[in-house]
Design an enzyme around this catalytic site. Sequence first.
Site, mmCIF file in Angstrom:
data_model
loop_
_atom_site.group_PDB
_atom_site.id
_atom_site.type_symbol
_atom_site.label_atom_id
_atom_site.label_comp_id
_atom_site.label_asym_id
_atom_site.label_seq_id
_atom_site.Cartn_x
_atom_site.Cartn_y
_atom_site.Cartn_z
ATOM 1 C CG HIS A 41 -12.036 12.475 20.126
ATOM 2 N ND1 HIS A 41 -13.311 12.800 19.744
ATOM 3 C CD2 HIS A 41 -11.298 12.470 18.980
ATOM 4 C CE1 HIS A 41 -13.357 12.958 18.426
ATOM 5 N NE2 HIS A 41 -12.144 12.773 17.934
ATOM 6 C CB ALA A 129 -9.015 21.972 7.384
ATOM 7 C CG ASP A 178 -12.332 23.270 18.927
ATOM 8 O OD1 ASP A 178 -11.353 22.703 19.452
ATOM 9 O OD2 ASP A 178 -13.071 22.703 18.109
HETATM 10 C C1 GLA Z 1 -13.505 18.835 17.722
HETATM 11 C C2 GLA Z 1 -14.297 19.418 18.900
HETATM 12 C C3 GLA Z 1 -13.421 19.546 20.144
HETATM 13 C C4 GLA Z 1 -12.654 18.253 20.448
HETATM 14 C C5 GLA Z 1 -11.980 17.724 19.190
HETATM 15 C C6 GLA Z 1 -11.348 16.364 19.397
HETATM 16 O O1 GLA Z 1 -12.550 19.761 17.311
HETATM 17 O O2 GLA Z 1 -14.792 20.689 18.556
HETATM 18 O O3 GLA Z 1 -14.228 19.944 21.241
HETATM 19 O O4 GLA Z 1 -13.491 17.304 21.023
HETATM 20 O O5 GLA Z 1 -12.891 17.616 18.095
HETATM 21 O O6 GLA Z 1 -10.306 16.456 20.289
#
Ligand code: GLA
Length: 402
Positions: A41, A129, A178
Amino acid sequence: MCLETSFMNKAHELLASFKSRFGTGASVCRAPGRVNLIGEHTDYNDGYVLPAAIGFSCWVGIAPRVDRQLILFSENYGEVHEAGLDELGVRGSGHWADYPLGVAWALQEAGYRLRGANIDIAGDVPLGAGLSSSAAIEVSTGYALLSAANHTIDRTKLALLCQRAENEYVGARVGIMDQFVSCHWRAGHALLIDCRSLEYRPLRIPAKVSLVVCNTMIKHKLQAGEYNVRRAECEEAVRKLSGALPTIRRLRDVSLEQLVQNRSLLSETIYRRCRHVISENERVHEVADLFEQGKTEGLREVMAASHQSLRDDYEVSCQELDAMVEIAGRQRGVYGARMTGGGFGGCTINFVDVEHATEFQQRVSEEYESAIGLRPDIYICEASQGAELVETTAESLPRVSR
Ligand code: GLA
């Protein structure tokens, strides 16, 4: 079987089913899911993250058509979905096809003229997941659509457009982590990403460390809504703090000291949210420094502090994640454990001595099942490569530059 062989086998399987469904050859693009080692986050606060791409991927077979239709088949859902490139609208409808169609929409919005195509999608990233099945489908589709239309794009731009698809078309306000790691990563490394400048540095994972991912098998419905709430809380914190700290743009710009000094401007909850984000950014650097020195001493404490902060300050853990981390901490050969991803279920990430990884897998599985009543999936991962063209029986080759 090594990852490369299993990737080639998957590509050949997809080519065979593409041929029987659409009657032609195809190009196959692959993009991986990811596990975040630390920095949770922090991405949407312009902070730092340290994810690694893993061996689970999404595979997209594609062959251009003469018209402007996209015919999408999902091997996972066993379902066909059809859409015209000129009628995509600006918002998805809550269907699995929103992810590939959102990417087509974002690419066209950015000026890439696409071609109609037959598309076959197969993913093995566990859904829901926290291992980023969404980014894997977005990036592999983006890569495939561009290759079918013979476009070149740089990987950071592709990541940003996939993020835009998820933010605006799908409606989840995710950060860049991601999609970025799915586009950029290479084997055996984690990626230290500065989510403001988008500069990144590959860090070798110490050779004796196995990345072991434990799936609690819990998918909490809360996740999407609460994620957006946390993000809004961080934005509110910046608005409130900027009265006293006028130069700040995101929580990345606030130090722990400044936070403590200005505590009275914030509610108790928002103060704790900020404390998590700011301290988590520091922990990313601590782990990165240890990796750079090839060290494992100290990892345990940093990972434990991250989990605690996510549980108590950010409030995105749950009973099953806490149990999984606690069980992991009791095993032999563990260098650190914490929840990973957005939270409210999903997985934990564990640094485990390679010699003890199999024993860890067995014991954690038994102990978690007897504590929670669910049999967990536990994966011993290799940090895999980022998006790539795997195999082609079609004529067009993608040109996606680094
Ligand atoms: C999800 C979001 C990411 C990131 C994470 C928490 O995976 O897609 O952008 O914010 O939560 O770290």
